[in-house]
Design an enzyme around this catalytic site. Structure first.
Site, PDB file in Angstrom:
ATOM      1  CE  LYS A   1      -1.707   7.059  -3.508  1.00 29.79           C
ATOM      2  NZ  LYS A   1      -2.181   6.134  -2.451  1.00 29.79           N
TER       3      LYS A   1
ATOM      4  CD  GLU B   1      -4.797   3.499  -2.409  1.00 31.68           C
ATOM      5  OE1 GLU B   1      -5.550   4.363  -1.941  1.00 31.68           O
ATOM      6  OE2 GLU B   1      -3.656   3.746  -2.825  1.00 31.68           O
TER       7      GLU B   1
ATOM      8  CG  ASP C   1      -9.492   4.394   0.856  1.00 33.85           C
ATOM      9  OD1 ASP C   1      -9.047   5.142   1.750  1.00 33.85           O
ATOM     10  OD2 ASP C   1      -8.770   3.652   0.167  1.00 33.85           O
TER      11      ASP C   1
ATOM     12  CG  ASP D   1      -1.715   1.270   1.402  1.00 35.90           C
ATOM     13  OD1 ASP D   1      -1.660   2.137   0.500  1.00 35.90           O
ATOM     14  OD2 ASP D   1      -2.415   1.407   2.429  1.00 35.90           O
TER      15      ASP D   1
HETATM   16  N1  ATP Z   1      -7.461   9.623  14.592  1.00 38.31           N
HETATM   17  C1  ATP Z   1      -7.467  10.325  13.467  1.00 38.31           C
HETATM   18  N2  ATP Z   1      -8.369  11.305  13.254  1.00 38.31           N
HETATM   19  C2  ATP Z   1      -8.374  12.021  12.107  1.00 38.31           C
HETATM   20  N3  ATP Z   1      -7.498  11.839  11.121  1.00 38.31           N
HETATM   21  C3  ATP Z   1      -6.592  10.855  11.266  1.00 38.31           C
HETATM   22  C4  ATP Z   1      -6.524  10.055  12.426  1.00 38.31           C
HETATM   23  N4  ATP Z   1      -5.516   9.170  12.271  1.00 38.31           N
HETATM   24  C5  ATP Z   1      -4.973   9.417  11.070  1.00 38.31           C
HETATM   25  N5  ATP Z   1      -5.608  10.434  10.462  1.00 38.31           N
HETATM   26  C6  ATP Z   1      -5.311  11.027   9.154  1.00 38.31           C
HETATM   27  O1  ATP Z   1      -5.343  10.006   8.171  1.00 38.31           O
HETATM   28  C7  ATP Z   1      -4.457  10.357   7.123  1.00 38.31           C
HETATM   29  C8  ATP Z   1      -3.599   9.183   6.790  1.00 38.31           C
HETATM   30  O2  ATP Z   1      -4.422   8.116   6.501  1.00 38.31           O
HETATM   31  P1  ATP Z   1      -3.897   6.873   5.692  1.00 38.31           P
HETATM   32  O3  ATP Z   1      -2.653   6.346   6.304  1.00 38.31           O
HETATM   33  O4  ATP Z   1      -5.029   5.966   5.527  1.00 38.31           O
HETATM   34  O5  ATP Z   1      -3.562   7.621   4.327  1.00 38.31           O
HETATM   35  P2  ATP Z   1      -2.715   7.094   3.121  1.00 38.31           P
HETATM   36  O6  ATP Z   1      -3.083   5.675   2.848  1.00 38.31           O
HETATM   37  O7  ATP Z   1      -1.291   7.383   3.348  1.00 38.31           O
HETATM   38  O8  ATP Z   1      -3.243   8.049   1.979  1.00 38.31           O
HETATM   39  P3  ATP Z   1      -3.980   7.740   0.601  1.00 38.31           P
HETATM   40  O9  ATP Z   1      -4.731   6.480   0.748  1.00 38.31           O
HETATM   41  O10 ATP Z   1      -4.861   8.934   0.408  1.00 38.31           O
HETATM   42  O11 ATP Z   1      -2.890   7.692  -0.398  1.00 38.31           O
HETATM   43  C9  ATP Z   1      -3.654  11.548   7.568  1.00 38.31           C
HETATM   44  O12 ATP Z   1      -4.162  12.710   6.955  1.00 38.31           O
HETATM   45  C10 ATP Z   1      -3.907  11.573   9.059  1.00 38.31           C
HETATM   46  O13 ATP Z   1      -3.857  12.876   9.580  1.00 38.31           O
HETATM   47 MG    MG Z   2      -4.619   4.717   1.748  1.00 38.24          MG
END
Ligand code: ATP
Ligand code: MG
Lengths: 237, 606
Positions: free
Chosen positions: B69, B167, B189, B8
């Site tokens: 990304k 995803e 998502d 991922d």
């Molecule tokens: N408890 C929470 N409350 C609100 N937001 C959160 C919390 N925990 C994480 N996040 C937010 O979630 C986001 C990251 O999520 P995730 O790891 O799913 O994204 P990613 O997979 O890296 O991104 P994408 O799928 O868009 O490429 C960040 O913006 C983070 O601030």
């Molecule tokens: Mg993601």
């Protein structure tokens, strides 16, 4: 039947396809060679009904269609060909794409009818550029309203009235479309019944031509109305 | 078949997972954390990735890349209105964004490759085997260029990308595997940079995507910006300070905004503290959940229109959805959950860790490809309509959005002028009427036999493969001969460029290894020199003057070699020194042994 019209060239193609590309043994329309079990390309000549093992009818058993689609997807999907030769991967990709098109076409009653009537009697997709006669007045009026609406301030009193008119018109047209679809459904049943009888008498042929013409008219009228509704929705959001 | 892992590659966090005894599991790092922050920093000591790189966000903001990304498959004009938010310099070459880090520039796939390499090393260390094949996930709404860029990133990282998976669909695989669910599900998502909605029908192990929609530029990052802007405005009015001149403080504000947002998912109010530059003290304020919700409400609303569109495309109403599954860190926000619940009229599910579920699903898909899992099959769709530009600049659709992939369409081309030898074809992706309003994917020139107008008949096949990536083939219907088509991507690296980046990356990898070996050798040499000096000062009286001279000579030799660049030579001189010092260390051990024995005798006597 479309097969009567084959030129000799395409018959050669079919001949070639009835041999396994890998071991050259005979494969008559099967998807996998009996002898070497290699996947075979779905012939371009195979119609979508045959592809799914369904009779050429305007009404199909949806659950049967879906079950067969899933079964063939399991047989053809590229996911299951990662460890296979490049030739097999290419066939799997082509077959899966064909299968998906076939399923999309047969799943939808209108696309299915257009496809089958095309097979039986040549293209039905004549594009209508002017409104059907019984809708002529209504469509002209609608176009005026649309123009006035586009020119108006959406927040103004006049804009709101015009919008309300358009919303009502949209509902009316959708009602019309629905009616046409029901009418088509009845014609489909009539057509299938005629096919089931397998009657080749002059009377049956006349009946067939009459049904064909009615379905064609309705199909193109319906497409026309559908496009108008799409435009309408795009304008009023 | 060698092992395939699932990756991922997220905007904010990246993970790698593999199938272990029929179950997907995520690979933890040394610290035990499974997520690698998608951050890359170029430091004086070389490149670092993940958690350690995160520290550099505020220390060297101009050389630390995050959220790369968002730039994948994009040109500079696409991100014009957010340039101000990024502390590193962006340029463009050949329709591809380039990121300036120190003296060099990197394309987004190269930066992503660094993250992928980190994950590759992580799983290799964990499994003790070399990994060369992967399934990588992308947002469902990624267009062809963005998918291709992701594939390029894999190649540059030394990974054969066997499949690009969406995803939300991957998440549904992990979810369906565990629950053995049947019925219609919606996967919502909302991650760090992107938003996706996918509607699926699950039946007897078939996962059929009915419709998908989304926004590849909508995520937690946007929420953070909104909150950061709020703080920055207040700092400006209250402290008369414009932080935009201080990139390090801008990053500190962004990070504090994110932390406050995350805390407010569990608490109703939180304290915000930001140190100001030039001894101007600090900015503090309380932020309540209500204030947060009010300021980001419109961003969250923007996720709902795609949901409605997907429902409409699938011919479904909210009542037809049996279950709603939440994926992505941003779905932890109570306001998000509330809006999703209101839209679908049911309580959304979040039993699986929303951070890990996509990687787990990627591992399941990898297992399907390697032949391990045989009962599951994913039937995905293409998110955007594909077409070509026709006369008058209008787009003519060939493959409609939400068509199950693989999908193909054929189109016949001919000439308008006698003797015309080619036709230019412009491939587009999007839903708009006019070509110019859609995404330009690529252009190519179709070769035509020089014949009277209208006689040539070249059939072009547009095929979208199971990765959602377009392949083009052409064949002359009159001769039956196929024609090779050289498609020039509008927003992508050319094959040659990718090739060169793979070589570079390989060279860097070797340079990196050499550099690391040198650093280690120098460190070890330094340590050896220090202990030797210490031993000499303590024990030279115990050995012969000749031995001392020999040690001195070896010390001198090592000291000069140590400043060179050859780790092997350093190791060799170290061995020399160790040998020369052998009598000294032996004598010292002997001496201390003697003294300890004497000591014992004394105590034993008394
Ligand atoms: N408890 C929470 N409350 C609100 N937001 C959160 C919390 N925990 C994480 N996040 C937010 O979630 C986001 C990251 O999520 P995730 O790891 O799913 O994204 P990613 O997979 O890296 O991104 P994408 O799928 O868009 O490429 C960040 O913006 C983070 O601030
Ligand atoms: Mg993601």
């Amino acid at each position: 039947m479309a097969h009567h019209t084959h030129t000799s060239g395409s018959r050669d193609l079919q001949m070639a396809r009835s041999m396994c590309w890998h071991c050259q043994s005979e494969v008559s329309g099967e998807y996998f060679c009996d002898r070497c079990v290699k996947v075979q390309p779905v012939s371009k000549e195979t119609d979508y009904f045959t592809c799914f093992g369904l009779p050429r009818r305007l009404t199909v058993d949806q659950s049967k269609l879906e079950a067969k689609f899933y079964e063939l997807s399991r047989a053809f999907h590229p996911d299951f060909y990662q460890n296979k030769s490049e030739a097999e991967q290419t066939i799997s990709l082509g077959n899966a794409a064909t299968l998906n098109t076939a399923y999309r076409t047969l799943r939808d009653p209108i696309q299915r009818a257009e496809y089958l009537l095309d097979l039986e009697a040549g293209s039905v997709k004549e594009i209508r550029t002017s409104p059907p006669s019984d809708l002529f007045e209504e469509i002209l009026e609608l176009q005026d309203t649309l123009e006035a609406y586009r020119a108006s301030e959406s927040a103004s009193e006049a804009g709101r009235t015009l919008r309300a008119q358009l919303v009502a018109e949209q509902a009316a047209l959708e009602g019309r479309k629905h009616e046409m679809e029901q009418q088509l459904q009845r014609l489909f049943t009539g057509w299938d019944a005629l096919q089931d009888r397998g009657d080749a008498a002059a009377q049956a042929r006349a009946e067939r031509d009459r049904l064909l013409k009615q379905m064609r008219d309705l199909l193109s009228n319906r497409t026309y109305v559908k496009n108008i509704v799409t435009d309408l929705v795009a304008t009023i959001g | 078949m060698s092992r395939i892992v699932g990756i991922d590659l997220g905007t904010t966090n990246s993970l790698v997972a593999y199938m272990k005894d029929g179950k997907p599991c995520v690979v933890p790092g040394r610290s035990g954390r499974t997520m690698v922050p998608s951050v890359v920093a170029m430091t004086d000591n070389g490149l670092i990735v993940g958690d350690p790189a995160k520290d550099h966000l505020t220390r060297s903001p101009d050389r630390t890349v995050y959220s790369v990304k968002r730039f994948m498959g994009k040109g500079l004009a696409d991100v014009q209105n957010e340039l101000a938010y990024f502390p590193y310099a962006l340029t463009e070459k050949g329709g591809v964004i380039r990121i300036q880090l120190g003296a060099k520039t990197y394309s987004p796939p190269q930066i992503s490759a660094m993250i992928l390499k980190e994950l590759k090393q992580r799983v290799e260390a964990h499994l003790g085997e070399s990994i060369t094949k992967a399934v990588i996930t992308v947002p469902a709404y990624f267009n062809d260029s963005q998918r291709q860029a992701t594939k390029d990133a894999g190649l540059i990282a030394g990974l054969e990308v066997l499949r690009i998976v969406n995803e939300p669909t991957a998440a549904s695989l992990a979810y369906g595997l565990q629950e053995k669910t049947q019925g219609t599900i919606a996967v919502y998502d909302f991650g760090g940079g992107t938003f996706d909605i996918s509607l699926l029908k699950l039946k007897n192990g078939i996962f059929e995507v009915l419709a998908t929609n989304g926004d590849t530029h909508l995520g937690g990052d946007d929420l953070d910006r909104r909150i950061a802007d709020l703080f920055l405005d207040e700092i400006k009015t209250e402290h008369h300070l414009d932080l935009s001149a201080f990139p390090d403080h801008m990053q500190a504000v962004r990070l504090e905004a994110e932390r406050a947002k995350v805390r407010l998912s569990d608490e109703l109010r939180t304290q915000v503290t930001i140190d100001l530059p030039d001894g101007k003290g600090r900015y503090t304020r309380e932020l309540t959940r209500d204030q947060l919700d009010a300021s980001v409400m419109d961003i969250i609303e923007r996720t709902l229109a795609p949901c409605r569109m997907a429902l409409n495309d699938a011919g479904l109403t909210p009542a037809d959805i049996d279950e709603v599954v939440l994926v992505g860190g941003s779905t932890r926000m109570p306001l998000v959950r509330q809006r999703v619940r209101e839209l679908f009229g049911k309580q959304p599910h979040c039993d699986l860790n929303p951070d890990e579920v996509v990687a787990l699903g990627a591992a399941v898909q990898a297992d399907i490809l390697s032949g391990g899992t045989t009962d599951l099959l994913l039937l995905d769709v293409t998110p955007l309509s594909l077409g070509i530009e026709t006369m008058g600049g209008v787009m003519s659709s060939l493959i409609r959005r939400n068509t199950t992939i693989p999908a193909s369409a054929k189109e016949m081309f001919t000439t308008y002028v006698d003797g015309q030898t080619g036709v230019d074809i412009h491939i587009l992706q999007g839903e708009r009427e006019l070509a110019q309003d859609n995404r330009s994917l690529a252009r190519f020139r179709l070769k035509m036999p020089p014949l009277p107008a209208g006689v040539p008949r070249i059939e072009v096949t547009f095929l979208i493969d199971a990765n959602g990536i377009l392949n083009v083939k052409a064949s002359d219907m009159r001769t039956g001969q196929s024609q090779s088509v050289e498609v020039k991507p509008s927003y992508g690296l050319s094959d040659n460029e990718v090739e060169r980046m793979i070589e570079d990356s390989f060279k860097f990898a070797q340079e990196d290894v050499t550099a690391r070996k040198l650093i280690e050798a120098r460190l070890d040499a330094g340590a050896l020199l220090t202990t030797t000096e210490k031993s000499l000062s303590e024990g030279s009286r115990l050995i012969t003057p000749d031995a001392i001279v020999a040690i001195r000579a070896a010390v001198a030799a090592l000291t000069t070699t140590k400043d060179g660049t050859d780790p092997k030579a350093i190791r060799a001189r170290m061995a020399d020194l160790e040998q020369a010092a052998q009598p000294l260390s032996a004598a010292m051990i002997n001496d201390s042994l003697k003294r300890s024995l004497q000591g014992k005798k004394v105590t034993e006597v008394t």
